[in-house]
Design a protein around this motif. Structure first.
Motif, PDB file in Angstrom:
ATOM      1  N   ILE A  82     -32.364  61.453 -38.804  1.00 22.67           N
ATOM      2  CA  ILE A  82     -32.041  61.968 -37.461  1.00 22.67           C
ATOM      3  C   ILE A  82     -32.391  63.459 -37.367  1.00 22.67           C
ATOM      4  O   ILE A  82     -32.966  63.925 -36.391  1.00 22.67           O
ATOM      5  N   ILE A  83     -32.073  64.195 -38.439  1.00 21.36           N
ATOM      6  CA  ILE A  83     -32.368  65.635 -38.433  1.00 21.36           C
ATOM      7  C   ILE A  83     -33.877  65.867 -38.395  1.00 21.36           C
ATOM      8  O   ILE A  83     -34.376  66.712 -37.643  1.00 21.36           O
ATOM      9  N   GLU A  84     -34.600  65.100 -39.196  1.00 17.64           N
ATOM     10  CA  GLU A  84     -36.052  65.333 -39.250  1.00 17.64           C
ATOM     11  C   GLU A  84     -36.713  64.993 -37.924  1.00 17.64           C
ATOM     12  O   GLU A  84     -37.689  65.635 -37.515  1.00 17.64           O
ATOM     13  N   GLU A  85     -36.165  64.014 -37.255  1.00 15.98           N
ATOM     14  CA  GLU A  85     -36.664  63.703 -35.910  1.00 15.98           C
ATOM     15  C   GLU A  85     -36.391  64.894 -34.971  1.00 15.98           C
ATOM     16  O   GLU A  85     -37.236  65.255 -34.152  1.00 15.98           O
ATOM     17  N   ALA A  86     -35.222  65.494 -35.143  1.00 16.31           N
ATOM     18  CA  ALA A  86     -34.873  66.650 -34.297  1.00 16.31           C
ATOM     19  C   ALA A  86     -35.798  67.837 -34.583  1.00 16.31           C
ATOM     20  O   ALA A  86     -36.156  68.588 -33.674  1.00 16.31           O
ATOM     21  N   TYR A 366     -25.708  59.585 -34.752  1.00  8.63           N
ATOM     22  CA  TYR A 366     -25.580  58.588 -35.822  1.00  8.63           C
ATOM     23  C   TYR A 366     -24.995  57.274 -35.294  1.00  8.63           C
ATOM     24  O   TYR A 366     -25.519  56.196 -35.566  1.00  8.63           O
ATOM     25  N   VAL A 367     -23.921  57.347 -34.525  1.00 15.07           N
ATOM     26  CA  VAL A 367     -23.307  56.091 -34.071  1.00 15.07           C
ATOM     27  C   VAL A 367     -24.201  55.373 -33.059  1.00 15.07           C
ATOM     28  O   VAL A 367     -24.209  54.143 -33.004  1.00 15.07           O
ATOM     29  N   ARG A 368     -24.974  56.126 -32.298  1.00 13.63           N
ATOM     30  CA  ARG A 368     -25.884  55.481 -31.359  1.00 13.63           C
ATOM     31  C   ARG A 368     -26.837  54.558 -32.114  1.00 13.63           C
ATOM     32  O   ARG A 368     -27.172  53.482 -31.672  1.00 13.63           O
ATOM     33  N   LYS A 369     -27.254  54.990 -33.303  1.00 17.41           N
ATOM     34  CA  LYS A 369     -28.232  54.220 -34.071  1.00 17.41           C
ATOM     35  C   LYS A 369     -27.596  53.212 -35.011  1.00 17.41           C
ATOM     36  O   LYS A 369     -28.168  52.175 -35.309  1.00 17.41           O
ATOM     37  N   THR A 469     -15.877  63.387 -39.319  1.00 12.71           N
ATOM     38  CA  THR A 469     -17.028  62.996 -38.508  1.00 12.71           C
ATOM     39  C   THR A 469     -17.262  61.484 -38.655  1.00 12.71           C
ATOM     40  O   THR A 469     -16.824  60.880 -39.643  1.00 12.71           O
ATOM     41  N   PRO A 470     -17.972  60.872 -37.709  1.00 10.81           N
ATOM     42  CA  PRO A 470     -18.236  59.425 -37.791  1.00 10.81           C
ATOM     43  C   PRO A 470     -19.040  59.032 -39.022  1.00 10.81           C
ATOM     44  O   PRO A 470     -18.938  57.898 -39.493  1.00 10.81           O
ATOM     45  N   GLN A 471     -19.848  59.954 -39.561  1.00 14.63           N
ATOM     46  CA  GLN A 471     -20.702  59.619 -40.702  1.00 14.63           C
ATOM     47  C   GLN A 471     -19.977  59.807 -42.036  1.00 14.63           C
ATOM     48  O   GLN A 471     -20.604  59.763 -43.093  1.00 14.63           O
ATOM     49  N   THR A 472     -18.668  60.012 -42.009  1.00 11.90           N
ATOM     50  CA  THR A 472     -17.879  60.184 -43.230  1.00 11.90           C
ATOM     51  C   THR A 472     -17.417  58.832 -43.763  1.00 11.90           C
ATOM     52  O   THR A 472     -16.880  58.005 -43.015  1.00 11.90           O
ATOM     53  N   VAL A 473     -17.600  58.607 -45.068  1.00 11.43           N
ATOM     54  CA  VAL A 473     -17.163  57.353 -45.692  1.00 11.43           C
ATOM     55  C   VAL A 473     -15.723  57.550 -46.158  1.00 11.43           C
ATOM     56  O   VAL A 473     -15.466  57.921 -47.313  1.00 11.43           O
ATOM     57  N   ASN A 474     -14.782  57.351 -45.254  1.00 15.23           N
ATOM     58  CA  ASN A 474     -13.391  57.640 -45.547  1.00 15.23           C
ATOM     59  C   ASN A 474     -12.562  57.194 -44.354  1.00 15.23           C
ATOM     60  O   ASN A 474     -13.099  56.618 -43.400  1.00 15.23           O
ATOM     61  N   ALA A 475     -11.279  57.437 -44.407  1.00 13.09           N
ATOM     62  CA  ALA A 475     -10.382  57.125 -43.301  1.00 13.09           C
ATOM     63  C   ALA A 475      -9.140  57.985 -43.493  1.00 13.09           C
ATOM     64  O   ALA A 475      -8.950  58.558 -44.558  1.00 13.09           O
ATOM     65  N   PRO A 479      -0.003  62.226 -39.493  1.00 12.99           N
ATOM     66  CA  PRO A 479       1.397  62.020 -39.106  1.00 12.99           C
ATOM     67  C   PRO A 479       1.765  62.694 -37.787  1.00 12.99           C
ATOM     68  O   PRO A 479       2.647  62.208 -37.081  1.00 12.99           O
ATOM     69  N   SER A 480       1.111  63.796 -37.442  1.00 19.28           N
ATOM     70  CA  SER A 480       1.477  64.510 -36.216  1.00 19.28           C
ATOM     71  C   SER A 480       1.109  63.718 -34.965  1.00 19.28           C
ATOM     72  O   SER A 480       1.779  63.820 -33.944  1.00 19.28           O
ATOM     73  N   LEU A 481       0.026  62.974 -35.043  1.00 17.55           N
ATOM     74  CA  LEU A 481      -0.335  62.131 -33.901  1.00 17.55           C
ATOM     75  C   LEU A 481       0.044  60.675 -34.168  1.00 17.55           C
ATOM     76  O   LEU A 481      -0.185  59.815 -33.316  1.00 17.55           O
ATOM     77  N   ASN A 482       0.601  60.381 -35.336  1.00 17.91           N
ATOM     78  CA  ASN A 482       0.945  59.010 -35.728  1.00 17.91           C
ATOM     79  C   ASN A 482      -0.221  58.067 -35.440  1.00 17.91           C
ATOM     80  O   ASN A 482      -0.089  57.086 -34.715  1.00 17.91           O
ATOM     81  N   GLU A 483      -1.367  58.406 -36.035  1.00 18.56           N
ATOM     82  CA  GLU A 483      -2.579  57.641 -35.753  1.00 18.56           C
ATOM     83  C   GLU A 483      -3.314  57.309 -37.051  1.00 18.56           C
ATOM     84  O   GLU A 483      -3.217  58.041 -38.033  1.00 18.56           O
ATOM     85  N   ILE A 484      -4.028  56.174 -37.020  1.00 25.58           N
ATOM     86  CA  ILE A 484      -4.928  55.819 -38.118  1.00 25.58           C
ATOM     87  C   ILE A 484      -6.352  55.905 -37.593  1.00 25.58           C
ATOM     88  O   ILE A 484      -6.625  55.517 -36.454  1.00 25.58           O
ATOM     89  N   VAL A 485      -7.243  56.441 -38.435  1.00 24.46           N
ATOM     90  CA  VAL A 485      -8.589  56.774 -37.963  1.00 24.46           C
ATOM     91  C   VAL A 485      -9.638  56.270 -38.954  1.00 24.46           C
ATOM     92  O   VAL A 485      -9.547  56.551 -40.152  1.00 24.46           O
ATOM     93  N   PHE A 486     -10.613  55.518 -38.447  1.00 26.47           N
ATOM     94  CA  PHE A 486     -11.634  54.892 -39.291  1.00 26.47           C
ATOM     95  C   PHE A 486     -13.031  55.257 -38.807  1.00 26.47           C
ATOM     96  O   PHE A 486     -13.552  54.666 -37.858  1.00 26.47           O
ATOM     97  N   PRO A 487     -13.678  56.230 -39.465  1.00 31.20           N
ATOM     98  CA  PRO A 487     -15.035  56.605 -39.068  1.00 31.20           C
ATOM     99  C   PRO A 487     -16.028  55.446 -39.238  1.00 31.20           C
ATOM    100  O   PRO A 487     -15.838  54.565 -40.071  1.00 31.20           O
ATOM    101  N   ALA A 488     -17.094  55.496 -38.458  1.00 30.35           N
ATOM    102  CA  ALA A 488     -18.084  54.411 -38.456  1.00 30.35           C
ATOM    103  C   ALA A 488     -18.622  54.104 -39.850  1.00 30.35           C
ATOM    104  O   ALA A 488     -18.819  52.935 -40.209  1.00 30.35           O
TER     105      ALA A 488
END
Ligand SMILES: [Zn+2]
Length: 678
Positions: A82-86, A366-369, A469-475, A479-488
């Motif tokens: 993606i960067i090289e295209e940019a 990244y998520v678009r692709k 970021t969405p490209q992070t392999v993690n989750a 606790p402050s927002l009481n939320e669970i978050v799963f990047p693409a």
């Protein structure tokens, strides 16, 4: 870092799928990596990963390698494209910025010709230090540009009032990874101190100075004194101890002898009436440490830290010196990454909480692709199944009374889920990026982010924000927002494979989702209520029962030895170990619910229940260099992978049934000793 400390209590896992049955599902297992000479009843990790461990070398530019790093590599390749295209074809403001920043990183000729000039102004300022107030102002202003110092500052949600932001100050300022590296007599720590000494002298030599030996001595003495007044990482996990709201009229009492007011002014903090002092005893003692060090030591300290922070972005000999300490001496990494990888990581971010210079805009591309729109819906369904299983489990807990149970269910019901990517993207239009000014770009980028944080004070809490970021392999769980978050990027094999049989997906992403939910109920997350406030919703007896169970888990993990003579820190890793155990228990329940009415099939010679546990072990496929393992044992709240694979299953009756585990097997525990928390 500070944001992670303050709000990302738990991470390192992730996601899953919807109804997953394809036409002819494969098992999703990789039996080629198994070592069938090791029985799963004795060592589930080695059974699943033994041959892979023997046949795999850690790449020369890495400190560890496995399922996570393999996906990191793939995500990096995708981002690179993606960067090289940019670079080739900048079509809008963001792609122009991405391309220009990347070019500025790769332009080594320009970097070489600039030498130290990009930081000359700061170096000159340090030479002029002649009062503690000046030093405090320097570190405040440096913090605006992301430069390190002895006072850490950040803005995050108020732990006891989740509808507002609050300024925090926290201990900071060491070069080595943990205070123990300065304070113990262990051989590897002594070696790290020696490497630090050589590194300081080397940077001074490169800067054309002749006082490197004196600088090394002064900096190490000062950092050792700072280490001596710092909290341990285990203490830092305690959310109640970290909460010390103080009026700004008391700045002199918070840090006697430290000019905190000029520090805050230089940090760009507007008029505030209170702030949270995360580590009060550190600030109470900092003035004495600062005074006894003397101005000359602070000049050396500030100069060295500036050179150290810039070294990776200076000419090659600086980059080499930086690598010798930070990767080779500390983590045992033999070879540097190629420059393009460093450039991609600096642009995109290189891990949990690291946004790089343009990580979120790149994530949008990244998520678009790489993240089809329907993925979100399927993952949302899977999270829904996990929540149902969790609710059933909480209703059946034998150790909890009705009053606390009701509160736990309220909290569970208020958890929100973010999947793939943010709904609202940050605006980078005001960030200036130039193709010929790497260090300028980095300083402007950090200033831009610092200003974003400051601007939030007196604004409503942004519930759409992402901490990865969405490209992070993690989750993560916040606790402050009481939320669970799963990047693409974590929604892929071996965590989730849409073409594979369910068992392995539940053992992978299912357990990861369960893990993140469980952070809301681990030893620290459970101190927050469903609205994200640090508030006790437990009866005293239930809290005692919970702590009795978690103490047993501490003891279990403290019996594990990761390197000869080096055992795990059961308190530092407790939150993650609770999350692994509970996530596994709940995902298994969800899997069983999903099987209702359907016959279970054997695949690759394994029953569905067996495949569930094998799939779990497979996501922990990983090996570490010894120095890196030693570093992680001190600083990482996650247990090493082998123990993440083996530790939870010893407590799960389903594992005993799946593999007919009997007394005498190495993973056997008597029924009365098995720990069930959630
Ligand atoms: Zn976690």
């Amino acid at each position: 870092m500070s944001r992670l400390l303050s709000s990302l209590l738990g991470c390192l896992l992730c996601l899953l799928s919807g109804p997953l049955f394809g036409d002819e599902p494969h098992s999703g297992l990789d039996p080629d990596g198994f070592d069938k000479t090791v029985r799963p009843q004795d060592d589930l990790f080695l059974h699943v990963n033994g041959r892979w461990l023997l046949s795999t070398d850690i790449p020369a530019d890495k400190s560890n390698y496995g399922s996570f790093t393999r996906l990191d590599d793939e995500a990096r390749e995708n981002i690179r494209a993606i960067i090289e295209e940019a670079v080739k074809n900048p079509t809008d403001d963001i792609s122009r910025k991405v391309g220009d920043f990347y070019k500025s990183y790769l332009d080594e000729a320009r970097i070489s010709s600039l030498g130290l000039s990009p930081i000359q102004k700061q170096l000159d300022a340090i030479d002029q230090f002649n009062s503690p107030e000046q030093i405090a102002r320097y570190f405040g202003a440096g913090g605006v540009q992301g430069l390190p110092g002895p006072i850490g500052f950040y803005v995050s949600v108020d732990d006891r009032n989740s509808s507002r932001y609050l300024c925090h100050i926290i201990q900071s300022g060491l070069t080595l990874p943990d205070r123990d590296y300065y304070l113990t007599q262990r051989e590897d720590h002594a070696a790290a101190r020696k490497a630090l000494q050589a590194y300081i002298a080397r940077l001074y030599e490169l800067a054309g100075r002749s006082d490197g030996a004196a600088a090394a001595e002064a900096v190490i003495r000062l950092e050792t004194a700072l280490a001596g007044i710092q909290w341990s990482r285990t203490e830092l996990r305690d959310a109640e101890k970290r909460y010390n709201l103080r009026p700004t009229t008391q700045l002199d009492q918070i840090a006697p002898g430290i000019p905190l007011k000029p520090f805050l002014e230089a940090s760009g903090v507007p008029d505030i009436t209170e702030l949270n002092v995360v580590t009060p005893s550190y600030f109470e003692n900092l003035g004495a440490v600062a005074a006894s060090a003397g101005l000359e030591a602070w000049r050396h300290y500030a100069r060295f830290h500036l050179l150290d922070a810039a070294a990776e972005y200076l000419p090659k000999e600086w980059v080499d010196a930086h690598f010798e300490l930070h990767e080779k001496a500390i983590s045992g990494v033999p070879a540097q990454k190629p420059r393009w990888k460093k450039a991609v990581d600096a642009t995109s971010g290189a891990g949990a909480g690291d946004f790089g210079v343009l990580g979120e805009p790149l994530g949008q591309l990244y998520v678009r692709k790489h993240f089809p729109a329907e993925s979100r819906k399927r993952k949302q369904e899977l999270v829904g199944n996990m929540m149902k299983a969790y609710e059933i489990s909480i209703r059946q807990l034998p150790w909890m009374t009705a009053a606390t149970r009701e509160q736990a269910l309220v909290k569970l019901g208020k958890i929100t889920t973010k999947i793939g990517y943010p709904d609202v993207w940050r605006d980078f239009s005001k960030l200036e990026i130039r193709s010929d000014d790497l260090i300028g770009n980095l300083l402007r980028s950090r200033t831009f982010e610092h200003q974003r944080q400051i601007d939030r004070l007196n604004q409503p809490v942004d519930r759409s924000e992402w901490g990865m970021t969405p490209q992070t392999v993690n989750a993560y769980y916040n606790p402050s927002l009481n939320e669970i978050v799963f990047p693409a990027a974590i929604l892929q094999p071996p965590f989730f494979d849409a073409t594979a049989d369910d068992a392995v997906n539940y053992g992978g992403i299912g357990a990861v989702i369960g893990h993140e939910i469980s952070h809301g109920f681990d030893d620290e997350g459970s101190k927050y209520d469903g609205d994200g406030n640090l508030r006790n919703w437990w009866t005293d007896d239930d809290r005692k029962a919970f702590e009795a169970l978690t103490s047993k888990l501490v003891a279990q993990y403290e019996s594990y030895e990761a390197l000869p003579g080096r055992k795990l820190n059961g308190r530092l890793t407790l939150g993650e170990n609770i999350a692994d155990l509970s996530g596994m228990a709940i995902a298994y329940k969800a899997y069983m619910l999903s099987l209702e009415g359907r016959p279970s099939k054997t695949l690759d010679g394994y029953t569905p229940s067996q495949r569930y546990f094998l799939g779990w072990s497979q996501i922990w496929r990983r090996k570490y260099r010894d120095d890196e393992m030693a570093r992680r044992l001190l600083i990482d709240p996650h247990s090493p992978s082998a123990f993440r694979a083996n530790g939870p299953v010893t407590n799960l009756n389903a594992f005993y049934e799946a593999f007919d585990v009997k007394p005498g097997d190495k993973l056997y525990k008597a029924p009365a000793d098995r720990i069930q928390i959630w």
